[in-house]
Scaffold this motif. Sequence first.
Motif, PDB file in Angstrom:
ATOM      1  N   ILE A   7       0.836  -1.200   0.000  1.00  0.00           N
ATOM      2  CA  ILE A   7       0.000   0.000   0.000  1.00  0.00           C
ATOM      3  C   ILE A   7       0.870   1.248   0.000  1.00  0.00           C
ATOM      4  O   ILE A   7       0.601   2.205  -0.739  1.00  0.00           O
ATOM      5  CB  ILE A   7      -0.982  -0.011   1.188  1.00  0.00           C
ATOM      6  CG1 ILE A   7      -2.014  -1.122   0.980  1.00  0.00           C
ATOM      7  CG2 ILE A   7      -1.665   1.348   1.361  1.00  0.00           C
ATOM      8  CD1 ILE A   7      -2.880  -1.410   2.176  1.00  0.00           C
ATOM      9  N   GLN A   8       1.935   1.235   0.795  1.00  0.00           N
ATOM     10  CA  GLN A   8       2.860   2.364   0.795  1.00  0.00           C
ATOM     11  C   GLN A   8       3.464   2.559  -0.594  1.00  0.00           C
ATOM     12  O   GLN A   8       3.557   3.691  -1.080  1.00  0.00           O
ATOM     13  CB  GLN A   8       3.989   2.140   1.811  1.00  0.00           C
ATOM     14  CG  GLN A   8       3.550   2.227   3.244  1.00  0.00           C
ATOM     15  CD  GLN A   8       4.685   1.897   4.199  1.00  0.00           C
ATOM     16  OE1 GLN A   8       5.413   0.932   3.997  1.00  0.00           O
ATOM     17  NE2 GLN A   8       4.831   2.707   5.223  1.00  0.00           N
ATOM     18  N   ILE A   9       3.851   1.476  -1.222  1.00  0.00           N
ATOM     19  CA  ILE A   9       4.436   1.543  -2.559  1.00  0.00           C
ATOM     20  C   ILE A   9       3.426   2.103  -3.553  1.00  0.00           C
ATOM     21  O   ILE A   9       3.764   2.962  -4.381  1.00  0.00           O
ATOM     22  CB  ILE A   9       4.962   0.152  -2.987  1.00  0.00           C
ATOM     23  CG1 ILE A   9       6.191  -0.205  -2.140  1.00  0.00           C
ATOM     24  CG2 ILE A   9       5.297   0.119  -4.485  1.00  0.00           C
ATOM     25  CD1 ILE A   9       6.624  -1.661  -2.228  1.00  0.00           C
ATOM     26  N   LEU A  10       2.177   1.652  -3.468  1.00  0.00           N
ATOM     27  CA  LEU A  10       1.133   2.173  -4.356  1.00  0.00           C
ATOM     28  C   LEU A  10       0.966   3.678  -4.187  1.00  0.00           C
ATOM     29  O   LEU A  10       0.813   4.408  -5.168  1.00  0.00           O
ATOM     30  CB  LEU A  10      -0.191   1.460  -4.094  1.00  0.00           C
ATOM     31  CG  LEU A  10      -0.309   0.053  -4.654  1.00  0.00           C
ATOM     32  CD1 LEU A  10      -1.539  -0.644  -4.076  1.00  0.00           C
ATOM     33  CD2 LEU A  10      -0.360   0.072  -6.170  1.00  0.00           C
ATOM     34  N   ILE A  13       3.931   5.382  -5.879  1.00  0.00           N
ATOM     35  CA  ILE A  13       3.786   5.312  -7.336  1.00  0.00           C
ATOM     36  C   ILE A  13       2.751   6.329  -7.800  1.00  0.00           C
ATOM     37  O   ILE A  13       2.980   7.068  -8.767  1.00  0.00           O
ATOM     38  CB  ILE A  13       3.404   3.889  -7.785  1.00  0.00           C
ATOM     39  CG1 ILE A  13       4.571   2.922  -7.551  1.00  0.00           C
ATOM     40  CG2 ILE A  13       2.990   3.878  -9.268  1.00  0.00           C
ATOM     41  CD1 ILE A  13       4.190   1.454  -7.719  1.00  0.00           C
ATOM     42  N   ALA A  14       1.616   6.377  -7.116  1.00  0.00           N
ATOM     43  CA  ALA A  14       0.552   7.311  -7.485  1.00  0.00           C
ATOM     44  C   ALA A  14       1.004   8.760  -7.348  1.00  0.00           C
ATOM     45  O   ALA A  14       0.529   9.632  -8.072  1.00  0.00           O
ATOM     46  CB  ALA A  14      -0.676   7.067  -6.627  1.00  0.00           C
ATOM     47  N   SER A  15       1.947   9.006  -6.440  1.00  0.00           N
ATOM     48  CA  SER A  15       2.475  10.355  -6.235  1.00  0.00           C
ATOM     49  C   SER A  15       3.595  10.701  -7.204  1.00  0.00           C
ATOM     50  O   SER A  15       4.121  11.813  -7.175  1.00  0.00           O
ATOM     51  CB  SER A  15       2.971  10.516  -4.797  1.00  0.00           C
ATOM     52  OG  SER A  15       1.894  10.340  -3.897  1.00  0.00           O
ATOM     53  N   GLY A  16       3.979   9.740  -8.039  1.00  0.00           N
ATOM     54  CA  GLY A  16       4.982  10.000  -9.067  1.00  0.00           C
ATOM     55  C   GLY A  16       6.424   9.789  -8.663  1.00  0.00           C
ATOM     56  O   GLY A  16       7.340  10.206  -9.367  1.00  0.00           O
ATOM     57  N   GLN A  21      13.770   6.422  -5.400  1.00  0.00           N
ATOM     58  CA  GLN A  21      13.315   7.175  -4.225  1.00  0.00           C
ATOM     59  C   GLN A  21      12.392   6.348  -3.350  1.00  0.00           C
ATOM     60  O   GLN A  21      12.450   6.449  -2.120  1.00  0.00           O
ATOM     61  CB  GLN A  21      12.611   8.456  -4.650  1.00  0.00           C
ATOM     62  CG  GLN A  21      13.550   9.584  -4.987  1.00  0.00           C
ATOM     63  CD  GLN A  21      12.780  10.868  -5.201  1.00  0.00           C
ATOM     64  OE1 GLN A  21      11.881  10.925  -6.036  1.00  0.00           O
ATOM     65  NE2 GLN A  21      13.125  11.885  -4.443  1.00  0.00           N
ATOM     66  N   ILE A  22      11.531   5.553  -3.966  1.00  0.00           N
ATOM     67  CA  ILE A  22      10.631   4.700  -3.183  1.00  0.00           C
ATOM     68  C   ILE A  22      11.453   3.731  -2.343  1.00  0.00           C
ATOM     69  O   ILE A  22      11.219   3.588  -1.142  1.00  0.00           O
ATOM     70  CB  ILE A  22       9.653   3.922  -4.088  1.00  0.00           C
ATOM     71  CG1 ILE A  22       8.724   4.885  -4.828  1.00  0.00           C
ATOM     72  CG2 ILE A  22       8.839   2.922  -3.263  1.00  0.00           C
ATOM     73  CD1 ILE A  22       7.873   4.235  -5.909  1.00  0.00           C
ATOM     74  N   ALA A  23      12.420   3.083  -2.978  1.00  0.00           N
ATOM     75  CA  ALA A  23      13.268   2.130  -2.262  1.00  0.00           C
ATOM     76  C   ALA A  23      14.006   2.820  -1.114  1.00  0.00           C
ATOM     77  O   ALA A  23      14.077   2.287  -0.004  1.00  0.00           O
ATOM     78  CB  ALA A  23      14.257   1.483  -3.228  1.00  0.00           C
ATOM     79  N   LEU A  55       0.693   2.121 -12.676  1.00  0.00           N
ATOM     80  CA  LEU A  55       0.437   3.507 -12.318  1.00  0.00           C
ATOM     81  C   LEU A  55      -1.056   3.810 -12.332  1.00  0.00           C
ATOM     82  O   LEU A  55      -1.582   4.435 -11.407  1.00  0.00           O
ATOM     83  CB  LEU A  55       1.179   4.456 -13.265  1.00  0.00           C
ATOM     84  CG  LEU A  55       0.984   5.942 -13.003  1.00  0.00           C
ATOM     85  CD1 LEU A  55       1.423   6.302 -11.586  1.00  0.00           C
ATOM     86  CD2 LEU A  55       1.746   6.758 -14.021  1.00  0.00           C
ATOM     87  N   GLN A  56      -1.765   3.345 -13.352  1.00  0.00           N
ATOM     88  CA  GLN A  56      -3.206   3.570 -13.419  1.00  0.00           C
ATOM     89  C   GLN A  56      -3.910   2.947 -12.217  1.00  0.00           C
ATOM     90  O   GLN A  56      -4.784   3.559 -11.610  1.00  0.00           O
ATOM     91  CB  GLN A  56      -3.784   2.992 -14.714  1.00  0.00           C
ATOM     92  CG  GLN A  56      -3.407   3.780 -15.932  1.00  0.00           C
ATOM     93  CD  GLN A  56      -3.832   3.098 -17.212  1.00  0.00           C
ATOM     94  OE1 GLN A  56      -3.947   1.876 -17.282  1.00  0.00           O
ATOM     95  NE2 GLN A  56      -4.051   3.885 -18.247  1.00  0.00           N
ATOM     96  N   PHE A  57      -3.514   1.739 -11.871  1.00  0.00           N
ATOM     97  CA  PHE A  57      -4.126   1.080 -10.723  1.00  0.00           C
ATOM     98  C   PHE A  57      -3.796   1.831  -9.438  1.00  0.00           C
ATOM     99  O   PHE A  57      -4.660   2.025  -8.582  1.00  0.00           O
ATOM    100  CB  PHE A  57      -3.672  -0.371 -10.616  1.00  0.00           C
ATOM    101  CG  PHE A  57      -4.304  -1.072  -9.458  1.00  0.00           C
ATOM    102  CD1 PHE A  57      -5.601  -1.553  -9.541  1.00  0.00           C
ATOM    103  CD2 PHE A  57      -3.615  -1.219  -8.261  1.00  0.00           C
ATOM    104  CE1 PHE A  57      -6.208  -2.173  -8.461  1.00  0.00           C
ATOM    105  CE2 PHE A  57      -4.208  -1.835  -7.181  1.00  0.00           C
ATOM    106  CZ  PHE A  57      -5.498  -2.317  -7.278  1.00  0.00           C
ATOM    107  N   ALA A  58      -2.544   2.261  -9.285  1.00  0.00           N
ATOM    108  CA  ALA A  58      -2.125   2.970  -8.070  1.00  0.00           C
ATOM    109  C   ALA A  58      -2.928   4.250  -7.885  1.00  0.00           C
ATOM    110  O   ALA A  58      -3.389   4.557  -6.775  1.00  0.00           O
ATOM    111  CB  ALA A  58      -0.634   3.280  -8.125  1.00  0.00           C
ATOM    112  N   ILE A  59      -3.131   4.989  -8.953  1.00  0.00           N
ATOM    113  CA  ILE A  59      -3.889   6.233  -8.866  1.00  0.00           C
ATOM    114  C   ILE A  59      -5.340   5.939  -8.497  1.00  0.00           C
ATOM    115  O   ILE A  59      -5.912   6.581  -7.613  1.00  0.00           O
ATOM    116  CB  ILE A  59      -3.782   7.022 -10.184  1.00  0.00           C
ATOM    117  CG1 ILE A  59      -2.343   7.558 -10.342  1.00  0.00           C
ATOM    118  CG2 ILE A  59      -4.791   8.171 -10.217  1.00  0.00           C
ATOM    119  CD1 ILE A  59      -2.039   8.108 -11.710  1.00  0.00           C
ATOM    120  N   THR A  60      -5.939   4.968  -9.141  1.00  0.00           N
ATOM    121  CA  THR A  60      -7.324   4.590  -8.841  1.00  0.00           C
ATOM    122  C   THR A  60      -7.446   4.118  -7.406  1.00  0.00           C
ATOM    123  O   THR A  60      -8.364   4.514  -6.679  1.00  0.00           O
ATOM    124  CB  THR A  60      -7.801   3.486  -9.807  1.00  0.00           C
ATOM    125  OG1 THR A  60      -7.699   3.976 -11.141  1.00  0.00           O
ATOM    126  CG2 THR A  60      -9.233   3.088  -9.517  1.00  0.00           C
TER     127      THR A  60
END
Length: 69
Positions: A7-10, A13-16, A21-23, A55-60
């Motif tokens: 969930i944190q990763i999503l 990703i949704a934040s771009g 940086q995520i890692a 990305l589409q899934f993360a944003i949704t």
Amino acid sequence: MFTKQEIQILHFIASGYPSAQIAEKLFISRETLKTHRKNIIRKIRQSHDSRITLLQFAITYAKEVEKSP
């Protein structure tokens, strides 16, 4: 459905945020992040690691979480 870390990763990703940086923010290797991304894709029943699909899934998903009470 998703682990806390997925969930944190999503959200990242949704934040771009780029993978590096995520890692870094989650204190995990890029390979571990890659594994999490594959697990997320598997969970949404996609057969390939499509960045656009992810990305589409993360944003949704992020929008749905924001609507939740």
